[in-house]
Write a protein that holds these residues in place. Structure first.
Motif, PDB file in Angstrom:
ATOM      1  N   ALA A 175       0.899  -1.023  -0.168  1.00 38.40           N
ATOM      2  CA  ALA A 175      -0.015  -0.040  -0.130  1.00 38.40           C
ATOM      3  C   ALA A 175       0.922   1.334   0.045  1.00 38.40           C
ATOM      4  CB  ALA A 175      -1.007   0.266   1.218  1.00 38.40           C
ATOM      5  N   CYS A 176       0.459   2.321  -0.608  1.00 36.28           N
ATOM      6  CA  CYS A 176       1.146   3.710  -0.438  1.00 36.28           C
ATOM      7  C   CYS A 176       1.421   3.763   1.096  1.00 36.28           C
ATOM      8  CB  CYS A 176       0.237   4.694  -1.085  1.00 36.28           C
ATOM      9  SG  CYS A 176       1.214   6.189  -1.046  1.00 36.28           S
ATOM     10  N   HIS A 177       2.569   4.410   1.143  1.00 39.13           N
ATOM     11  CA  HIS A 177       2.931   4.803   2.521  1.00 39.13           C
ATOM     12  C   HIS A 177       3.612   6.284   2.719  1.00 39.13           C
ATOM     13  CE1 HIS A 177       6.678   3.016   0.967  1.00 39.13           C
ATOM     14  NE2 HIS A 177       7.356   3.962   1.493  1.00 39.13           N
ATOM     15  N   VAL A 178       2.990   7.055   1.737  1.00 38.66           N
ATOM     16  CA  VAL A 178       3.326   8.493   1.928  1.00 38.66           C
ATOM     17  C   VAL A 178       2.713   9.032   3.154  1.00 38.66           C
ATOM     18  CG1 VAL A 178       2.747  10.709   0.899  1.00 38.66           C
ATOM     19  CG2 VAL A 178       3.606   9.164  -0.557  1.00 38.66           C
ATOM     20  N   ARG A 179       3.049   9.924   3.997  1.00 36.13           N
ATOM     21  CA  ARG A 179       2.463  10.459   4.983  1.00 36.13           C
ATOM     22  C   ARG A 179       1.157  10.966   4.664  1.00 36.13           C
ATOM     23  NH1 ARG A 179       4.105  15.973   7.622  1.00 36.13           N
ATOM     24  NH2 ARG A 179       4.939  16.057   5.685  1.00 36.13           N
ATOM     25  N   GLY A 180       0.222  10.637   5.678  1.00 42.88           N
ATOM     26  CA  GLY A 180      -1.260  11.167   5.437  1.00 42.88           C
ATOM     27  C   GLY A 180      -1.914  10.234   4.393  1.00 42.88           C
ATOM     28  N   CYS A 181      -1.336   9.542   3.633  1.00 41.96           N
ATOM     29  CA  CYS A 181      -2.144   8.804   2.654  1.00 41.96           C
ATOM     30  C   CYS A 181      -2.473   7.443   3.321  1.00 41.96           C
ATOM     31  CB  CYS A 181      -1.306   8.787   1.520  1.00 41.96           C
ATOM     32  SG  CYS A 181      -2.255   7.831  -0.068  1.00 41.96           S
ATOM     33  N   THR A 182      -3.592   7.536   3.697  1.00 36.84           N
ATOM     34  CA  THR A 182      -4.072   6.202   4.656  1.00 36.84           C
ATOM     35  C   THR A 182      -5.269   5.721   4.089  1.00 36.84           C
ATOM     36  OG1 THR A 182      -4.903   7.835   6.295  1.00 36.84           O
ATOM     37  CG2 THR A 182      -2.887   7.150   6.790  1.00 36.84           C
ATOM     38  N   LEU A 186       1.337   3.443  -9.384  1.00 39.75           N
ATOM     39  CA  LEU A 186       0.808   4.501  -8.856  1.00 39.75           C
ATOM     40  C   LEU A 186       0.004   4.398  -7.786  1.00 39.75           C
ATOM     41  CD1 LEU A 186       0.804   7.515 -10.500  1.00 39.75           C
ATOM     42  CD2 LEU A 186      -1.159   6.572 -11.541  1.00 39.75           C
ATOM     43  N   CYS A 187       0.118   5.228  -6.822  1.00 36.56           N
ATOM     44  CA  CYS A 187      -1.086   5.393  -5.728  1.00 36.56           C
ATOM     45  C   CYS A 187      -2.338   6.171  -6.149  1.00 36.56           C
ATOM     46  CB  CYS A 187      -0.727   6.129  -4.674  1.00 36.56           C
ATOM     47  SG  CYS A 187      -1.749   6.507  -3.188  1.00 36.56           S
ATOM     48  N   PRO A 188      -3.396   5.181  -5.966  1.00 36.26           N
ATOM     49  CA  PRO A 188      -4.664   5.637  -6.623  1.00 36.26           C
ATOM     50  C   PRO A 188      -5.416   6.952  -5.850  1.00 36.26           C
ATOM     51  CG  PRO A 188      -5.055   3.668  -5.166  1.00 36.26           C
ATOM     52  CD  PRO A 188      -3.615   3.791  -5.296  1.00 36.26           C
ATOM     53  N   ASN A 189      -4.650   7.026  -4.585  1.00 35.54           N
ATOM     54  CA  ASN A 189      -5.115   8.281  -3.824  1.00 35.54           C
ATOM     55  C   ASN A 189      -4.439   9.573  -4.059  1.00 35.54           C
ATOM     56  OD1 ASN A 189      -6.811   9.550  -1.643  1.00 35.54           O
ATOM     57  ND2 ASN A 189      -5.052   9.313  -0.217  1.00 35.54           N
ATOM     58  N   CYS A 190      -3.041   9.279  -3.698  1.00 32.49           N
ATOM     59  CA  CYS A 190      -2.035  10.644  -3.964  1.00 32.49           C
ATOM     60  C   CYS A 190      -1.408  10.671  -5.035  1.00 32.49           C
ATOM     61  CB  CYS A 190      -1.435  10.777  -2.498  1.00 32.49           C
ATOM     62  SG  CYS A 190       0.057   9.507  -2.385  1.00 32.49           S
ATOM     63  N   SER A 191      -1.630   9.621  -5.769  1.00 28.26           N
ATOM     64  CA  SER A 191      -0.839   9.601  -7.224  1.00 28.26           C
ATOM     65  C   SER A 191       0.760   9.543  -7.017  1.00 28.26           C
ATOM     66  CB  SER A 191      -1.257  10.800  -7.891  1.00 28.26           C
ATOM     67  OG  SER A 191      -2.612  11.026  -8.270  1.00 28.26           O
TER      68      SER A 191
HETATM   69 ZN   LIG Z   1      -0.506   7.605  -1.621  1.00 29.20          ZN
END
Ligand SMILES: [Zn+2]
Length: 124
Positions: free
Chosen positions: A11-18, A100-105
């Motif tokens: 899963a994407c682990h960018v801060r705030g991308c939950t 590509l993250c579907p939330n934050c790209s």
């Molecule tokens: Zn993300």
């Protein structure tokens, strides 16, 4: 190496991308098929850990439509099904491209079969 068995856990682990941060979407990929040893017991044991819909959708995005929309119970999985699952999970290798993250790209590049999951400082 990036195979769908690995991708299914990422899963994407960018801060705030939950939320809505899974599954990562493959983009501009180059695939390679490599034979792997078929192990039905391993597959049955792994089935409960899979996010099935994500696996089916991701396989479809790679032009593989061989998986059923609904997974059988592991004990009821027959050889025909397990061979398909084996191929999709373990023999399709993504060598080049990106996820590509579907939330934050956020883009996670893949080069020589290695995913770069590192983030920039401001994304940590
Ligand atoms: Zn993300």
């Amino acid at each position: 190496m990036v195979r769908l068995i690995t991708h299914n856990l990422l899963a994407c682990h960018v801060r705030g991308c939950t939320s809505n941060n899974f599954p990562l979407v493959f983009k501009d990929v180059q695939l390679q098929l490599k034979e792997a040893e078929y192990n039905p017991d391993f597959l049955r044991g792994f089935m409960p850990k899979l996010e099935w819909k994500a696996l089916v959708d991701t396989a479809k995005s790679l032009n593989n439509q061989s998986l059923p929309d609904q997974a059988p119970e592991p004990q009821a999985a027959n050889e025909e099904f397990l061979k398909i699952l084996h191929h999709v999970l373990l023999e399709i290798h993504v060598e080049e491209g990106a996820m590509l993250c579907p939330n934050c790209s956020h883009v996670y590049p893949i080069s020589n079969g290695i995913p770069n999951m590192l983030l920039q400082e401001h994304e940590l």
